[in-house]
Enzyme design. Structure first.
Site, short mmCIF file in Angstrom:
data_model
loop_
_atom_site.label_atom_id
_atom_site.label_comp_id
_atom_site.label_asym_id
_atom_site.label_seq_id
_atom_site.Cartn_x
_atom_site.Cartn_y
_atom_site.Cartn_z
N LYS A 108 -33.28 15.29 -7.83
CA LYS A 108 -32.59 14.39 -8.77
C LYS A 108 -32.52 15.13 -10.10
CE LYS A 108 -31.16 10.01 -8.66
NZ LYS A 108 -30.63 9.21 -7.55
N GLY A 164 -29.16 -9.94 -8.33
CA GLY A 164 -28.27 -8.85 -8.73
C GLY A 164 -27.00 -8.89 -7.91
N GLY A 171 -24.16 -7.07 -8.28
CA GLY A 171 -23.31 -5.92 -8.60
C GLY A 171 -22.70 -5.31 -7.35
N VAL A 192 -23.84 -3.55 -4.87
CA VAL A 192 -24.50 -3.77 -3.59
C VAL A 192 -24.71 -5.26 -3.32
CG1 VAL A 192 -26.51 -3.25 -2.15
CG2 VAL A 192 -25.72 -1.57 -3.81
P1 NAD Z 1 -25.00 -2.68 -10.29
O1 NAD Z 1 -25.29 -2.15 -11.66
O2 NAD Z 1 -23.62 -2.63 -9.77
O3 NAD Z 1 -25.52 -4.18 -10.17
C1 NAD Z 1 -26.76 -4.60 -10.63
C2 NAD Z 1 -26.61 -6.06 -11.05
O4 NAD Z 1 -27.91 -6.55 -11.35
C3 NAD Z 1 -25.75 -6.27 -12.27
O5 NAD Z 1 -24.81 -7.29 -12.01
C4 NAD Z 1 -26.76 -6.68 -13.36
O6 NAD Z 1 -26.21 -7.60 -14.30
C5 NAD Z 1 -27.82 -7.36 -12.52
N1 NAD Z 1 -29.15 -7.41 -13.11
C6 NAD Z 1 -29.78 -6.52 -13.91
N2 NAD Z 1 -31.02 -6.94 -14.19
C7 NAD Z 1 -31.19 -8.10 -13.53
C8 NAD Z 1 -32.27 -9.02 -13.40
N3 NAD Z 1 -33.43 -8.82 -14.01
N4 NAD Z 1 -32.10 -10.12 -12.63
C9 NAD Z 1 -30.93 -10.35 -12.01
N5 NAD Z 1 -29.86 -9.52 -12.10
C10 NAD Z 1 -30.00 -8.41 -12.85
O7 NAD Z 1 -26.01 -1.88 -9.33
P2 NAD Z 1 -25.84 -1.62 -7.77
O8 NAD Z 1 -25.08 -0.36 -7.57
O9 NAD Z 1 -25.40 -2.87 -7.13
O10 NAD Z 1 -27.34 -1.31 -7.36
C11 NAD Z 1 -28.30 -2.36 -7.25
C12 NAD Z 1 -29.68 -1.75 -7.07
O11 NAD Z 1 -29.72 -0.99 -5.88
C13 NAD Z 1 -30.11 -0.81 -8.19
O12 NAD Z 1 -31.49 -0.95 -8.38
C14 NAD Z 1 -29.81 0.56 -7.61
O13 NAD Z 1 -30.64 1.57 -8.18
C15 NAD Z 1 -30.11 0.36 -6.15
N6 NAD Z 1 -29.35 1.23 -5.25
C16 NAD Z 1 -28.00 1.23 -5.29
C17 NAD Z 1 -27.27 2.05 -4.43
C18 NAD Z 1 -25.76 2.06 -4.45
O14 NAD Z 1 -25.16 2.62 -3.51
N7 NAD Z 1 -25.10 1.48 -5.43
C19 NAD Z 1 -27.95 2.87 -3.52
C20 NAD Z 1 -29.36 2.84 -3.48
C21 NAD Z 1 -30.04 2.01 -4.36
#
Ligand code: NAD
Length: 352
Positions: free
Chosen positions: A85, A182, A184, A186
């Site tokens: 990373k 969350g 977002g 995912v």
């Molecule tokens: P994203 O930024 O698209 O969505 C995250 C959402 O969580 C946002 O809508 C944000 O407002 C909300 N949020 C933040 N803090 C919060 C809280 N305390 N309570 C409730 N909601 C909250 O992120 P993503 O891409 O959907 O990823 C979600 C998680 O999965 C992250 O932790 C990321 O590191 C992990 N992840 C993502 C991927 C991927 O492919 N996107 C892969 C592996 C791991």
């Protein structure tokens, strides 16, 4: 992606990774860290995160911690990559733009090229596929996939959730109560998949409008984002921030299954033990959330849609194997998955 950095109070474990490279370029002012955790299974692949850090130590710690998680993720997903990373230390939360951004990325690309293929960057928080193409021009390799990994990660997490529910509750998803924290990239896609199979959805987000919009789309209820982990539910799906499950809150978790995308869901092995003792099945996050890297690999090697789909479904089979083994050995699923990764690394070392 969400910010899941650890605080800066801990000293970096400099020999915890195969190689830690701090990068300084005086022309552009670039400061970056490349952490190559382990290359036993192949070149270290892992995204480049670009954001402000309170201290340089915090940046090193985050790079190393995320790199180690990539080693576990790739090993458990049977991918031919090691774990790595990188982080670029931003001066302010506002991203650099135009020529300044390009110059910083070219300087970073020089450092990537110097690793001679041991490090392959990809998109992470604060970087884009276009950034990866700029990095590559300096001679190193980068994964520049244009596809949003979120929906693929969601498919993998959903396969993991179904396996967790089958294992712990002995049923399919129809009528199962699921709280997604969350909404977002995912979380929203995961909620849609579960809703399609008849799960009863609740959603939570600190962005109240986003949670409300998804709830209306799916006929779901909205729950307070800070209360989401403690909801009276069958499944809790953390898809927002890291370290939601702690030794301090383990006794408040009412879900029977935890399966989500957020990295480092457990703040410690002790939290995992406490939840195991309480009868909560916690699906290891680094097994469940591998769909995104599997999709990147599919693009690199040219898999067709069917091959990719079965690789994503395989996550569910893996979860079932891990949960069964954990039960058998009387250890947490997290420990069983870590041991599985360690065995794959040991077997690969023997072959070398
Ligand atoms: P994203 O930024 O698209 O969505 C995250 C959402 O969580 C946002 O809508 C944000 O407002 C909300 N949020 C933040 N803090 C919060 C809280 N305390 N309570 C409730 N909601 C909250 O992120 P993503 O891409 O959907 O990823 C979600 C998680 O999965 C992250 O932790 C990321 O590191 C992990 N992840 C993502 C991927 C991927 O492919 N996107 C892969 C592996 C791991």
């Amino acid at each position: 992606m969400s910010n899941d950095s650890r605080g800066s109070s801990v000293a970096p474990d400099l020999f915890g990774s195969e190689q830690v490279i701090t990068c300084r370029d005086d022309t552009t002012g670039l400061r970056a860290v490349i952490a190559i955790d382990n290359t036993t299974l192949g070149p270290g692949f892992g995204g480049t995160r670009w954001r402000p850090y309170a201290t340089p130590e915090e940046a090193v710690i985050e790079a190393q911690r995320l790199a180690a998680a990539m080693t576990l993720k790739h090993a458990c997903a049977d991918l031919p990559y090691g774990g790595a990373k990188s982080v670029i230390l931003a001066d302010s939360p506002a991203p650099l733009r135009g020529e300044e951004r390009r110059a910083a990325l070219l300087a970073f690309g020089e450092f990537v090229a110097r690793t001679n293929g041991a490090y392959i960057p990809g998109v992470d928080m604060g970087t884009t596929p276009e950034d990866m193409r700029i990095i590559e021009t300096r001679g190193g390799r980068a994964f520049c996939d244009e596809v949003d990994p979120g929906p693929y990660t969601a498919r993998g997490v959903y396969a993991a959730m179904r396996a967790g529910v089958r294992h712990a509750l002995g049923r399919d998803m129809a009528g199962v109560r699921v709280v997604v924290q969350g909404t977002g990239h995912v979380g929203a896609n995961l909620a849609r998949l579960a809703a399609t199979d008849g799960a009863v959805l609740s959603v939570a987000d600190i962005d109240a409008d986003r949670a409300q919009a998804l709830a209306e789309e799916l006929g779901a209820t909205v729950v307070d984002p800070h209360e989401a982990p403690y909801a009276d539910t069958d499944v809790f799906a953390p898809c927002a921030v890291a370290r939601v499950l702690t030794t301090a809150n383990a006794d408040r978790i009412r879900a029977r299954v935890v399966a989500g995308a957020a990295n480092d869901t457990l703040d410690s092995p002790e939290a995992g033990e406490a939840l195991r003792a309480a009868g909560v099945t916690v699906v290891p996050d680094f097994v469940a959330n591998a769909g995104g890297v599997i999709q990147v690999h599919a693009g690199v090697v040219g898999w067709d849609a069917d091959t990719l789909a079965s690789a994503l479904e395989r996550i569910g089979e893996r979860v079932e194997e891990i949960l069964t083994e954990a039960e058998h050995r009387g250890v947490t699923p997290d420990q069983a998955a870590r041991d599985r990764a360690a065995q794959r690394l040991a077997a690969a070392r023997k072959e070398h």
